[in-house]
Scaffold this active site. Structure first.
Site, PDB file in Angstrom:
ATOM      1  N   CYS A  98       7.326  28.771 -90.515  1.00 34.82           N
ATOM      2  CA  CYS A  98       6.922  29.396 -91.896  1.00 34.82           C
ATOM      3  C   CYS A  98       6.362  28.172 -92.535  1.00 34.82           C
ATOM      4  O   CYS A  98       6.916  27.211 -92.773  1.00 34.82           O
ATOM      5  CB  CYS A  98       7.987  29.934 -92.849  1.00 34.82           C
ATOM      6  SG  CYS A  98       7.819  30.532 -94.363  1.00 34.82           S
TER       7      CYS A  98
ATOM      8  N   ASN B 203      -5.802   9.815 -63.216  1.00 40.84           N
ATOM      9  CA  ASN B 203      -6.942  10.337 -63.698  1.00 40.84           C
ATOM     10  C   ASN B 203      -8.100  10.462 -62.711  1.00 40.84           C
ATOM     11  O   ASN B 203      -8.648   9.291 -62.258  1.00 40.84           O
ATOM     12  CB  ASN B 203      -7.392   9.884 -65.136  1.00 40.84           C
ATOM     13  CG  ASN B 203      -8.409  10.756 -65.886  1.00 40.84           C
ATOM     14  OD1 ASN B 203      -9.199  11.584 -65.565  1.00 40.84           O
ATOM     15  ND2 ASN B 203      -8.234  10.535 -67.195  1.00 40.84           N
ATOM     16  N   PRO B 204      -8.576  11.535 -62.602  1.00 40.89           N
ATOM     17  CA  PRO B 204      -9.807  11.479 -61.517  1.00 40.89           C
ATOM     18  C   PRO B 204     -11.114  10.888 -62.191  1.00 40.89           C
ATOM     19  O   PRO B 204     -12.041  10.365 -61.324  1.00 40.89           O
ATOM     20  CB  PRO B 204     -10.265  12.872 -61.301  1.00 40.89           C
ATOM     21  CG  PRO B 204      -9.517  13.686 -62.376  1.00 40.89           C
ATOM     22  CD  PRO B 204      -8.252  12.994 -62.921  1.00 40.89           C
TER      23      PRO B 204
ATOM     24  N   VAL C 135       0.550  20.749 -76.104  1.00 43.76           N
ATOM     25  CA  VAL C 135       1.464  21.642 -76.549  1.00 43.76           C
ATOM     26  C   VAL C 135       2.072  22.673 -75.610  1.00 43.76           C
ATOM     27  O   VAL C 135       2.540  23.330 -76.464  1.00 43.76           O
ATOM     28  CB  VAL C 135       0.573  22.298 -77.971  1.00 43.76           C
ATOM     29  CG1 VAL C 135       0.111  20.841 -78.868  1.00 43.76           C
ATOM     30  CG2 VAL C 135      -0.865  22.959 -77.246  1.00 43.76           C
TER      31      VAL C 135
ATOM     32  N   HIS D  27       1.707  16.126 -80.428  1.00 47.04           N
ATOM     33  CA  HIS D  27       1.021  17.040 -80.996  1.00 47.04           C
ATOM     34  C   HIS D  27       1.393  18.392 -81.280  1.00 47.04           C
ATOM     35  O   HIS D  27       0.754  19.316 -81.609  1.00 47.04           O
ATOM     36  CB  HIS D  27      -0.788  17.118 -80.449  1.00 47.04           C
ATOM     37  CG  HIS D  27      -1.420  15.924 -80.334  1.00 47.04           C
ATOM     38  ND1 HIS D  27      -2.295  15.617 -79.453  1.00 47.04           N
ATOM     39  CD2 HIS D  27      -1.114  14.734 -81.331  1.00 47.04           C
ATOM     40  CE1 HIS D  27      -2.670  14.365 -79.856  1.00 47.04           C
ATOM     41  NE2 HIS D  27      -1.969  13.626 -80.897  1.00 47.04           N
TER      42      HIS D  27
HETATM   43  P1  OAD Z   1      -8.857  15.825 -73.009  1.00 43.00           P
HETATM   44  O1  OAD Z   1      -9.385  17.303 -72.656  1.00 43.00           O
HETATM   45  O2  OAD Z   1      -9.634  15.059 -74.097  1.00 43.00           O
HETATM   46  O3  OAD Z   1      -8.812  14.732 -71.580  1.00 43.00           O
HETATM   47  C1  OAD Z   1      -8.420  15.583 -70.462  1.00 43.00           C
HETATM   48  C2  OAD Z   1      -8.346  14.375 -69.436  1.00 43.00           C
HETATM   49  O4  OAD Z   1      -7.749  14.720 -68.478  1.00 43.00           O
HETATM   50  C3  OAD Z   1      -9.871  13.717 -68.780  1.00 43.00           C
HETATM   51  O5  OAD Z   1      -9.635  12.216 -68.926  1.00 43.00           O
HETATM   52  C4  OAD Z   1      -9.857  14.200 -67.646  1.00 43.00           C
HETATM   53  O6  OAD Z   1     -10.597  13.320 -66.890  1.00 43.00           O
HETATM   54  C5  OAD Z   1      -8.407  14.156 -67.140  1.00 43.00           C
HETATM   55  N1  OAD Z   1      -8.406  15.229 -66.135  1.00 43.00           N
HETATM   56  C6  OAD Z   1      -8.986  16.469 -65.840  1.00 43.00           C
HETATM   57  N2  OAD Z   1      -8.371  17.162 -64.872  1.00 43.00           N
HETATM   58  C7  OAD Z   1      -7.254  16.316 -64.439  1.00 43.00           C
HETATM   59  C8  OAD Z   1      -6.167  16.342 -63.466  1.00 43.00           C
HETATM   60  N3  OAD Z   1      -6.278  17.370 -62.470  1.00 43.00           N
HETATM   61  N4  OAD Z   1      -5.401  15.420 -63.226  1.00 43.00           N
HETATM   62  C9  OAD Z   1      -5.537  14.165 -64.222  1.00 43.00           C
HETATM   63  N5  OAD Z   1      -6.141  14.115 -65.126  1.00 43.00           N
HETATM   64  C10 OAD Z   1      -7.205  14.980 -65.326  1.00 43.00           C
HETATM   65  O7  OAD Z   1      -7.444  16.038 -73.113  1.00 43.00           O
HETATM   66  P2  OAD Z   1      -6.621  14.922 -73.970  1.00 43.00           P
HETATM   67  O8  OAD Z   1      -7.016  13.565 -73.725  1.00 43.00           O
HETATM   68  O9  OAD Z   1      -5.104  15.183 -73.498  1.00 43.00           O
HETATM   69  O10 OAD Z   1      -5.319  16.928 -79.863  1.00 43.00           O
HETATM   70  O11 OAD Z   1      -6.782  15.154 -75.527  1.00 43.00           O
HETATM   71  C11 OAD Z   1      -6.110  14.274 -76.496  1.00 43.00           C
HETATM   72  C12 OAD Z   1      -5.929  15.294 -77.708  1.00 43.00           C
HETATM   73  O12 OAD Z   1      -7.404  15.492 -78.109  1.00 43.00           O
HETATM   74  C13 OAD Z   1      -5.338  16.734 -77.407  1.00 43.00           C
HETATM   75  O13 OAD Z   1      -4.048  16.642 -77.608  1.00 43.00           O
HETATM   76  C14 OAD Z   1      -5.978  17.163 -78.740  1.00 43.00           C
HETATM   77  C15 OAD Z   1      -7.197  16.965 -78.629  1.00 43.00           C
HETATM   78  O14 OAD Z   1      -7.835  16.896 -79.958  1.00 43.00           O
HETATM   79  C16 OAD Z   1      -5.018  17.652 -80.843  1.00 43.00           C
HETATM   80  O15 OAD Z   1      -4.828  18.992 -80.723  1.00 43.00           O
HETATM   81  C17 OAD Z   1      -4.444  17.155 -82.125  1.00 43.00           C
HETATM   82 ZN    ZN Z   2       9.548  31.359 -94.982  1.00 39.32          ZN
END
Ligand code: OAD
Ligand code: ZN
Length: 252
Positions: free
Chosen positions: A130, A216-217, A106, A122
């Site tokens: 609003c 991804n690490p 976001v 997202h």
């Molecule tokens: P997460 O916080 O679930 O996962 C982050 C990922 O990034 C993990 O797999 C880490 O290993 C990886 N990571 C961490 N540091 C990194 C780096 N320097 N380079 C590359 N990868 C790295 O985040 P998302 O998977 O994006 O949804 O989460 C998906 C959704 O879950 C979000 O958009 C949010 C949450 O619920 C909503 O808000 C609707």
């Molecule tokens: Zn309004």
């Protein structure tokens, strides 16, 4: 990092002409934005994100939820895109290649790095609206605290993000689906790959025989789908991936 991984990924990149770059919170981690599942830090450590990022949390305490998002927007404004964002933007400028950026994030770091983001699945911190008349507010309103009222109808502004249980913005989802349907390579960066329907996109690519490169690490739900995994941070792996192999070992 084995060069086999990088070489394999570079071969796939060189052969591709329609690339989807699908990113999650790990993409922004090296810019200083905590990933979604990192323990919340600072003043928010006593709050469960699942309650803040939900319609129930909003109904329960809109001022608290607004303040949380305003704080996140302020934090994003205070950081800069990292080398991974810049590498994605550079890839998008390559002749003969169509690059579609689909993000779960976001923040606006892809845009500030120079990418055009086709889908914010997202939503965005910088798209408050609003909740009654739907009027879209300027990005600057996102950092205002206390929460301003809608200038058109006087009702309540809400953050422009998708909360748990809410549907994804239909236009963003359709554009993402179409891009995946036309892709000949998918690069998945920094996501656990467990939140649907977004997590369905790498699955569709793999099922269609489109090669998936994961950056991804750590391993994730995407790892099993990946043809190549670059096990390292985005700000290092993506520039390495894009490095021109015609250069010598010392980069000249
Ligand atoms: P997460 O916080 O679930 O996962 C982050 C990922 O990034 C993990 O797999 C880490 O290993 C990886 N990571 C961490 N540091 C990194 C780096 N320097 N380079 C590359 N990868 C790295 O985040 P998302 O998977 O994006 O949804 O989460 C998906 C959704 O879950 C979000 O958009 C949010 C949450 O619920 C909503 O808000 C609707
Ligand atoms: Zn309004």
């Amino acid at each position: 990092m084995s060069t086999a991984g990088l070489d394999g990924a570079r071969d796939l990149l060189d052969a591709a002409s329609s690339i989807v770059v699908f990113t999650g919170a790990g993409m922004s981690a090296e810019s200083g934005i905590p990933t979604f599942r990192d323990a919340l830090t600072g003043m928010w450590e006593n709050h469960d994100p699942m309650t803040l990022a939900s319609p129930e949390g909003w109904a329960n305490d809109p001022d608290l939820v607004w303040a949380w998002y305003a704080d996140r927007a302020t934090r994003v404004r205070s950081v800069t895109p990292n080398a991974g964002h810049l590498a994605v933007a550079e890839l998008g400028r390559r002749p003969g290649v169509t690059v579609t950026v689909v993000t779960q994030n976001v923040d606006d770091l892809h845009e500030r790095a120079g990418s055009v983001v086709t889908s914010h699945l997202h939503g965005s911190l910088f798209a408050p609206r609003c909740q009654d008349c739907g009027r879209a507010e300027s990005p600057d309103v996102a950092v205002a605290n206390p929460r301003p009222a809608c200038p058109l109808c006087g009702s309540t502004l809400r953050p422009g993000v998708v909360w748990f249980g809410e549907s994804l913005p239909s236009g963003d989802w359709l554009r993402a689906e179409n891009a995946v349907g036309e892709a000949d390579l998918m690069i998945v960066v920094g996501t656990t790959g467990v939140v649907y329907p977004a997590a369905e996109l790498p699955e569709r690519a793999a099922a269609a025989g489109v090669p998936v490169v994961e950056v991804n690490p750590d391993s994730s739900a995407v790892t099993a789908l990946a043809s190549v995994r670059l096990a390292g941070p985005a700000a290092q792996m993506l520039p390495d991936l894009l490095m021109d192999r015609r250069r010598g070992v010392d980069g000249r």
